[in-house]
Design a protein around this motif. Structure first.
Motif, mmCIF file in Angstrom:
data_model
loop_
_atom_site.group_PDB
_atom_site.id
_atom_site.type_symbol
_atom_site.label_atom_id
_atom_site.label_comp_id
_atom_site.label_asym_id
_atom_site.label_seq_id
_atom_site.Cartn_x
_atom_site.Cartn_y
_atom_site.Cartn_z
ATOM 1 N N LEU A 1 64.454 59.293 32.125
ATOM 2 C CA LEU A 1 64.811 59.396 33.965
ATOM 3 C C LEU A 1 63.141 58.724 34.239
ATOM 4 O O LEU A 1 64.071 58.101 35.857
ATOM 5 N N TYR A 2 62.247 59.201 33.783
ATOM 6 C CA TYR A 2 61.844 57.977 34.869
ATOM 7 C C TYR A 2 61.538 56.810 34.221
ATOM 8 O O TYR A 2 61.226 55.946 35.125
ATOM 9 N N ALA A 3 62.074 56.352 33.234
ATOM 10 C CA ALA A 3 62.287 54.852 33.240
ATOM 11 C C ALA A 3 63.124 54.732 34.448
ATOM 12 O O ALA A 3 63.183 53.116 34.807
ATOM 13 N N ILE A 4 64.587 55.159 34.513
ATOM 14 C CA ILE A 4 66.141 54.959 35.015
ATOM 15 C C ILE A 4 65.289 54.635 36.159
ATOM 16 O O ILE A 4 65.159 53.832 37.561
ATOM 17 N N PHE A 5 64.141 55.736 37.415
ATOM 18 C CA PHE A 5 63.574 55.561 38.639
ATOM 19 C C PHE A 5 62.700 54.682 38.516
ATOM 20 O O PHE A 5 62.988 53.865 39.972
ATOM 21 N N ALA A 6 61.962 53.953 38.193
ATOM 22 C CA ALA A 6 60.949 52.657 37.670
ATOM 23 C C ALA A 6 61.887 52.203 37.748
ATOM 24 O O ALA A 6 61.854 51.195 38.900
ATOM 25 N N VAL A 7 62.776 51.171 36.688
ATOM 26 C CA VAL A 7 63.900 50.328 37.707
ATOM 27 C C VAL A 7 64.747 50.068 38.691
ATOM 28 O O VAL A 7 63.790 49.358 39.494
ATOM 29 N N PHE A 8 65.087 51.746 39.300
ATOM 30 C CA PHE A 8 65.112 51.259 40.587
ATOM 31 C C PHE A 8 64.887 51.161 41.541
ATOM 32 O O PHE A 8 64.832 50.542 42.702
ATOM 33 N N ASN A 9 63.700 52.326 42.034
ATOM 34 C CA ASN A 9 62.350 51.890 42.850
ATOM 35 C C ASN A 9 61.766 50.542 43.116
ATOM 36 O O ASN A 9 61.891 50.032 44.018
ATOM 37 N N THR A 10 61.380 49.949 41.278
ATOM 38 C CA THR A 10 60.954 48.228 41.500
ATOM 39 C C THR A 10 62.610 47.263 42.447
ATOM 40 O O THR A 10 62.192 46.412 42.787
ATOM 41 N N VAL B 1 39.986 54.735 32.724
ATOM 42 C CA VAL B 1 39.425 56.337 31.900
ATOM 43 C C VAL B 1 38.436 56.261 32.718
ATOM 44 O O VAL B 1 38.817 58.571 32.489
ATOM 45 N N ARG B 2 38.030 56.078 33.261
ATOM 46 C CA ARG B 2 36.877 56.636 33.927
ATOM 47 C C ARG B 2 36.345 57.144 35.505
ATOM 48 O O ARG B 2 36.727 57.761 35.863
ATOM 49 N N HIS B 3 37.702 55.881 35.878
ATOM 50 C CA HIS B 3 37.947 56.205 37.640
ATOM 51 C C HIS B 3 39.175 56.304 37.798
ATOM 52 O O HIS B 3 40.016 54.542 38.315
ATOM 53 N N PRO B 4 40.548 56.616 37.458
ATOM 54 C CA PRO B 4 42.192 56.510 37.082
ATOM 55 C C PRO B 4 42.509 56.509 38.382
ATOM 56 O O PRO B 4 43.367 55.598 38.778
ATOM 57 N N LEU B 5 42.136 57.060 39.714
ATOM 58 C CA LEU B 5 42.350 57.232 40.872
ATOM 59 C C LEU B 5 41.945 55.816 41.572
ATOM 60 O O LEU B 5 42.810 55.414 42.213
ATOM 61 N N LEU B 6 41.016 55.283 41.453
ATOM 62 C CA LEU B 6 40.841 53.796 42.134
ATOM 63 C C LEU B 6 41.858 52.867 41.218
ATOM 64 O O LEU B 6 42.099 52.180 42.161
ATOM 65 N N LEU B 7 42.054 52.824 40.088
ATOM 66 C CA LEU B 7 42.427 51.639 39.479
ATOM 67 C C LEU B 7 44.430 52.061 40.626
ATOM 68 O O LEU B 7 45.196 51.437 40.897
ATOM 69 N N ILE B 8 44.854 53.551 40.800
ATOM 70 C CA ILE B 8 45.839 53.976 41.200
ATOM 71 C C ILE B 8 45.333 53.042 43.146
ATOM 72 O O ILE B 8 46.939 52.517 42.970
ATOM 73 N N LEU B 9 45.179 53.394 43.691
ATOM 74 C CA LEU B 9 44.728 52.861 44.701
ATOM 75 C C LEU B 9 44.822 50.928 44.910
ATOM 76 O O LEU B 9 44.905 50.794 45.753
ATOM 77 N N LEU B 10 43.954 50.569 44.234
ATOM 78 C CA LEU B 10 44.152 48.754 43.768
ATOM 79 C C LEU B 10 45.963 48.810 43.727
ATOM 80 O O LEU B 10 46.130 47.958 44.419
ATOM 81 N N LEU B 11 46.126 49.516 42.546
ATOM 82 C CA LEU B 11 47.562 49.129 43.127
ATOM 83 C C LEU B 11 48.274 48.819 44.122
ATOM 84 O O LEU B 11 49.190 48.510 43.871
ATOM 85 N N ALA B 12 47.668 50.399 44.684
ATOM 86 C CA ALA B 12 48.738 51.037 46.084
ATOM 87 C C ALA B 12 48.380 49.408 46.696
ATOM 88 O O ALA B 12 49.438 49.410 47.909
ATOM 89 N N ALA C 1 49.575 61.041 42.845
ATOM 90 C CA ALA C 1 48.938 59.917 43.721
ATOM 91 C C ALA C 1 49.464 58.765 42.993
ATOM 92 O O ALA C 1 49.656 57.812 43.788
ATOM 93 N N LEU C 2 50.061 58.467 41.535
ATOM 94 C CA LEU C 2 50.460 57.278 41.716
ATOM 95 C C LEU C 2 52.322 57.312 42.500
ATOM 96 O O LEU C 2 52.543 56.488 42.296
ATOM 97 N N LEU C 3 53.084 58.192 41.979
ATOM 98 C CA LEU C 3 54.092 58.556 42.475
ATOM 99 C C LEU C 3 53.145 57.666 44.266
ATOM 100 O O LEU C 3 54.320 57.301 44.663
ATOM 101 N N LEU C 4 52.857 58.580 44.864
ATOM 102 C CA LEU C 4 52.265 58.507 46.555
ATOM 103 C C LEU C 4 52.214 57.465 46.675
ATOM 104 O O LEU C 4 52.688 56.291 47.465
ATOM 105 N N ALA C 5 51.991 56.185 45.357
ATOM 106 C CA ALA C 5 51.149 54.455 45.693
ATOM 107 C C ALA C 5 51.858 54.000 45.768
ATOM 108 O O ALA C 5 52.350 52.884 45.934
ATOM 109 N N VAL C 6 53.534 53.730 44.676
ATOM 110 C CA VAL C 6 54.654 53.442 43.884
ATOM 111 C C VAL C 6 56.274 53.873 44.253
ATOM 112 O O VAL C 6 57.050 52.893 44.260
ATOM 113 N N LEU C 7 56.272 54.895 45.475
ATOM 114 C CA LEU C 7 57.543 55.230 45.722
ATOM 115 C C LEU C 7 57.906 53.720 47.077
ATOM 116 O O LEU C 7 57.217 53.350 47.536
#
Length: 347
Positions: free
Chosen positions: A324-333, A10-21, A93-99
């Motif tokens: 459509l986003y779910a389909i992308f997420a499955v194939f991306n994984t 909630v407070r630092h969403p970008l930080l969470l994305i960077l941790l995931l990346a 940012a999330l897409l750049l992290a998980v692509l």
């Protein structure tokens, strides 16, 4: 733990994305096969790498490359905040992290990826100044920022010479915006960076300036001239759709990319120039065109979101968008885990 993650999200969403990346990059550093693409022109890395015979040291260097590549996500976020809203910036940012390809290429010594933070930062500075000038906010605008932007774009060139195509696109965009002074100052900064990086190092190693650069362009010119042809099946455009950014998201990004080309020409033109070059000369490795991926995702996603918000069809069918986003997420994984195979990137 759950409460802490909720607080950070909630407070630092970008930080969470960077941790995931970071988690994905660590996994890629450990499990992907091969130490490097042997046929890449990354001499500043190849020379010290040749001294290393300890695999553990190589993995350490992979992690360092991965950490440096986090700047791609941060700079992508900053760029989108200039042209759109914070929510869209976080989504990009999330897409750049998980692509799927981002973790893999970012932990390998690929000049096409290492140059990206320099290119994106230079682009960010130019976008900021152009926005200030278009708003007649002359007090906050500084023409010297174009010199700094050109300097960072020149550093990107020093890492990967073919990023010159990206730089040419930036200049074309500035001229289209009738900002000739900005273009000249950007060129000045670019020349300063090239002179510093291509003379000092080469004088120390080869006792002559511009040895690497001249050799690269001579060899590349001969290769392109001898292999000039057009093959629909291997164009960079098709590769990007089917290989780098998975369906169905790739179609959405392409639609958004070309839909807002004029509005975001400073992002569109360098991306399009790279795309055009590798479409005309498709008989090279797909990784060569990776310099266009972040700005393609940024421009395409922002363009798609602008269309999506105004479209009656999509607003009445939000379930379709989620699907459509779910389909992308499955194939991306799936492809992300498939990339751990040592033969996955053999072609």
């Amino acid at each position: 733990m759950k409460e802490k993650l909720l607080f950070v999200s909630v407070r630092h969403p970008l930080l969470l994305i960077l941790l995931l990346a970071s988690v994905l990059k660590i996994a890629a550093a450990i499990f992907t096969g091969g130490y490097m693409f042997d046929n890449q022109y990354f001499n500043y890395y190849k020379i010290p790498l040749s001294w290393l015979d300890n695999a553990w040291l190589v993995y350490t260097i992979r992690l360092l490359f991965g950490a440096f590549s986090l700047l791609i996500i941060t700079l992508g976020y900053c760029i989108v905040k200039i042209i759109a809203d914070k929510t869209t910036a976080l989504e990009v940012a999330l897409l750049l992290a998980v692509l799927w390809s981002m973790p893999y290429v970012s932990v390998h010594p690929l000049p096409q990826v290492v140059c990206l933070p320099f290119l994106l930062y230079g682009t960010l500075l130019i976008l900021k100044q152009n926005k200030l000038l278009s708003n007649n906010d002359l007090e906050k605008s500084h023409r010297t920022s174009f010199i700094i932007a050109g300097f960072f774009l020149g550093l990107g060139f020093a890492v990967y010479y073919q990023s010159l195509i990206y730089f040419i696109g930036i200049l074309i965009a500035l001229l289209c915006l009738k900002n000739g002074k900005g273009a000249l100052m950007t060129v000045a900064g670019y020349v300063i960076a090239v002179l510093l990086t291509q003379t000092v190092t080469d004088l120390i190693i080869w006792h002559r300036p511009f040895v690497n650069m001249i050799g690269f362009f001579r060899n590349s010119g001969e290769y392109l001239f001898n292999n000039l042809h057009w093959d629909l099946a291997s164009t960079s455009l098709i590769v990007t759709v089917l290989y780098l950014v998975l369906l169905p998201l790739s179609v959405m990004l392409f639609y958004g990319f070309f839909r807002v080309w004029k509005k975001y020409i400073l992002l569109f033109m360098p991306t399009f120039m790279v795309m055009l070059f590798y479409t005309l000369f498709p008989n090279q490795l797909w990784i060569y065109s990776y310099t266009m991926i972040p700005t393609f995702i940024i421009t395409g996603f922002v363009g798609w979101k602008e269309y999506y918000k105004r479209s009656v069809f999509w607003t009445q069918r939000r379930w379709l968008s989620v699907t459509l986003y779910a389909i992308f997420a499955v194939f991306n994984t799936m492809v992300f885990f498939m990339s751990f195979s040592p033969n996955f990137f053999s072609k």
